[in-house]
Design a protein around this motif. Structure first.
Motif, PDB file in Angstrom:
ATOM      1  N   GLY A  57       2.347  11.962  18.451  1.00  0.00           N
ATOM      2  CA  GLY A  57       3.445  11.019  18.428  1.00  0.00           C
ATOM      3  C   GLY A  57       3.677  10.345  17.094  1.00  0.00           C
ATOM      4  O   GLY A  57       4.494   9.422  17.006  1.00  0.00           O
ATOM      5  N   LYS A  58       3.024  10.785  16.036  1.00  0.00           N
ATOM      6  CA  LYS A  58       3.162  10.172  14.722  1.00  0.00           C
ATOM      7  C   LYS A  58       4.335  10.801  13.957  1.00  0.00           C
ATOM      8  O   LYS A  58       4.484  12.025  13.930  1.00  0.00           O
ATOM      9  CB  LYS A  58       1.882  10.337  13.906  1.00  0.00           C
ATOM     10  N   ILE A  59       5.148   9.949  13.334  1.00  0.00           N
ATOM     11  CA  ILE A  59       6.269  10.408  12.514  1.00  0.00           C
ATOM     12  C   ILE A  59       6.033   9.948  11.088  1.00  0.00           C
ATOM     13  O   ILE A  59       5.923   8.747  10.825  1.00  0.00           O
ATOM     14  CB  ILE A  59       7.600   9.849  13.033  1.00  0.00           C
ATOM     15  N   THR A  60       5.953  10.881  10.161  1.00  0.00           N
ATOM     16  CA  THR A  60       5.671  10.562   8.763  1.00  0.00           C
ATOM     17  C   THR A  60       6.862  10.944   7.892  1.00  0.00           C
ATOM     18  O   THR A  60       7.728  11.729   8.307  1.00  0.00           O
ATOM     19  CB  THR A  60       4.430  11.326   8.267  1.00  0.00           C
TER      20      THR A  60
ATOM     21  N   PHE B  18      -0.344  10.829   4.365  1.00  0.00           N
ATOM     22  CA  PHE B  18       0.887  10.327   4.932  1.00  0.00           C
ATOM     23  C   PHE B  18       0.614   9.198   5.915  1.00  0.00           C
ATOM     24  O   PHE B  18      -0.360   9.234   6.671  1.00  0.00           O
ATOM     25  CB  PHE B  18       1.651  11.438   5.670  1.00  0.00           C
ATOM     26  N   VAL B  19       1.480   8.197   5.895  1.00  0.00           N
ATOM     27  CA  VAL B  19       1.407   7.096   6.844  1.00  0.00           C
ATOM     28  C   VAL B  19       2.493   7.292   7.886  1.00  0.00           C
ATOM     29  O   VAL B  19       3.584   7.788   7.585  1.00  0.00           O
ATOM     30  CB  VAL B  19       1.582   5.739   6.126  1.00  0.00           C
TER      31      VAL B  19
ATOM     32  N   LYS C 224       0.824  -1.217   0.000  1.00  0.00           N
ATOM     33  CA  LYS C 224       0.000   0.000   0.000  1.00  0.00           C
ATOM     34  C   LYS C 224       0.857   1.267   0.000  1.00  0.00           C
ATOM     35  O   LYS C 224       0.544   2.239  -0.677  1.00  0.00           O
ATOM     36  CB  LYS C 224      -0.943  -0.016   1.209  1.00  0.00           C
ATOM     37  N   ASN C 225       1.927   1.262   0.770  1.00  0.00           N
ATOM     38  CA  ASN C 225       2.832   2.411   0.833  1.00  0.00           C
ATOM     39  C   ASN C 225       4.256   1.913   0.634  1.00  0.00           C
ATOM     40  O   ASN C 225       4.708   1.000   1.328  1.00  0.00           O
ATOM     41  CB  ASN C 225       2.732   3.122   2.192  1.00  0.00           C
TER      42      ASN C 225
ATOM     43  N   ASP D 232       1.358   5.995  -7.587  1.00  0.00           N
ATOM     44  CA  ASP D 232       0.534   6.253  -6.410  1.00  0.00           C
ATOM     45  C   ASP D 232       1.007   5.382  -5.242  1.00  0.00           C
ATOM     46  O   ASP D 232       1.188   4.169  -5.388  1.00  0.00           O
ATOM     47  CB  ASP D 232      -0.930   5.948  -6.737  1.00  0.00           C
ATOM     48  N   GLY D 233       1.230   6.010  -4.086  1.00  0.00           N
ATOM     49  CA  GLY D 233       1.652   5.279  -2.900  1.00  0.00           C
ATOM     50  C   GLY D 233       3.152   5.224  -2.693  1.00  0.00           C
ATOM     51  O   GLY D 233       3.616   4.593  -1.743  1.00  0.00           O
ATOM     52  N   VAL D 234       3.917   5.885  -3.561  1.00  0.00           N
ATOM     53  CA  VAL D 234       5.379   5.844  -3.468  1.00  0.00           C
ATOM     54  C   VAL D 234       5.920   7.175  -2.954  1.00  0.00           C
ATOM     55  O   VAL D 234       5.488   8.244  -3.388  1.00  0.00           O
ATOM     56  CB  VAL D 234       6.013   5.515  -4.832  1.00  0.00           C
ATOM     57  N   THR D 235       6.871   7.090  -2.037  1.00  0.00           N
ATOM     58  CA  THR D 235       7.552   8.269  -1.494  1.00  0.00           C
ATOM     59  C   THR D 235       9.055   8.050  -1.560  1.00  0.00           C
ATOM     60  O   THR D 235       9.547   6.961  -1.236  1.00  0.00           O
ATOM     61  CB  THR D 235       7.135   8.512  -0.030  1.00  0.00           C
TER      62      THR D 235
END
Length: 316
Positions: free
Chosen positions: A177-180, A208-209, A109-110, A137-140
């Motif tokens: 506390g989320k780090i993206t 963002f995940v 998915k990511n 889509d879904g690529v960083t």
């Protein structure tokens, strides 16, 4: 997690350290819960081994698949390469376009690619003017440097990875506390000076995940309380000396009516926590203490208004 130091005639010193450090921090969240299943590879000896490792990574259907590489990078008129130890003239290693194609074609998915190598900004670069983006889509993609820049090592770590580790240790976390990947890029970009290597960030996602979770900076029930304390985003919460616990007969100093009230003190401590993470601010005073003692008020900051809306919509 790939780290390569042992290049014949061009040895590096920090890449294995980098891969080990990133592997260690990504394997678990701050609270000790499992995060990623990590495959740490510091003995990649050929182009074929690296391609097979990347193919294996992106072959599944995981929620998040992350590829990290620390080693030499190379670029020529054809494109960019992740250099392997069997490099030779005309065959420097694995083409960045190959890694990107495997990520683009993946059913995960990511898909996240992080490169700490020279010229790594070449990843995802289009070859022709006007050509559409080659990032699916879904690529960083997050890289240590521009396509024309070197990536620097200092004290046994790459400069980029040192900042990446700091970001993953909480420097890039939001108040929940989320780090993206986006917050990591922002942290690294701001930490580097204008004349240092510049990180590159490319993405094609709608949301963002989080790739690592820290403990929330304040309990989420305290963040949710802002919708009760502030009926509207523009509301002000009126304060008085009864909110300050030191304004009590039990503490020797000049008292101001009304004296400390247990319920108000409890609310004030929550407000002070929210001030500490930039969600609220005192009005016409520098500190919350003086806002209370001088009968002033506090209000939501722009960040606080954002989290107020999230809390109102029950999204946190």
């Amino acid at each position: 997690m790939v780290g390569i130091d042992d290049y014949s005639g061009a040895k590096l010193q920090g890449c294995v350290n980098d891969a080990k450090a990133v592997a260690e921090i990504l394997e678990y969240n701050e609270n000790g819960s499992k995060n990623f299943d990590v495959d740490l590879l510091t003995d990649i000896s050929s182009k074929a081994m690296l391609v097979e490792a990347v193919r294996k990574l992106f072959s599944g259907n995981a929620d998040v698949a992350l590829f990290y590489f620390s080693g030499h990078g190379y670029v020529d008129e054809i494109g960019g390469y992740l250099v392997t130890t069997d490099f030779s003239r005309g065959d420097m290693g694995v083409a960045m376009s190959t890694v990107l194609k495997l990520a683009n074609d993946s059913k995960c998915k990511n898909r996240i690619i992080i490169l700490d190598s020279c010229y790594s900004g070449e990843m995802g670069k289009t070859g022709f003017e006007g050509e559409c983006s080659v990032i699916s889509d879904g690529v960083t993609v997050l890289t240590a440097s521009l396509p024309v820049e070197s990536a620097i090592e200092i004290n046994g770590h790459g400069v980029f990875t040192s900042l990446l580790i700091a970001a993953l240790n909480g420097g890039a976390s939001n108040i929940m506390g989320k780090i993206t990947p986006g917050s990591i890029y922002s942290y690294i970009d701001q930490a580097l000076g204008a004349w240092q290597q510049r990180p590159v960030f490319k993405t094609n996602i709608s949301q963002f995940v989080s790739i690592r979770d820290m403990n929330a900076k304040v309990p989420l029930n305290v963040v949710r309380s802002i919708v009760e304390l502030f009926p509207e985003t523009t509301s002000e919460y009126k304060l008085n000396p009864s909110y300050e616990f030191t304004n009590s007969n039990q503490i020797e100093h000049t008292l101001i009516e009304p004296l400390a009230n247990e319920e108000n003190v409890k609310v004030f401590k929550m407000l002070q926590k929210l001030e500490g993470i930039g969600v609220i601010e005192p009005v016409d005073e520098e500190h919350m203490y003086f806002a209370a003692m001088n009968f002033k008020s506090c209000r939501l900051t722009a960040v606080g208004q954002y989290y107020w809306k999230l809390a109102k919509d029950k999204r946190i």
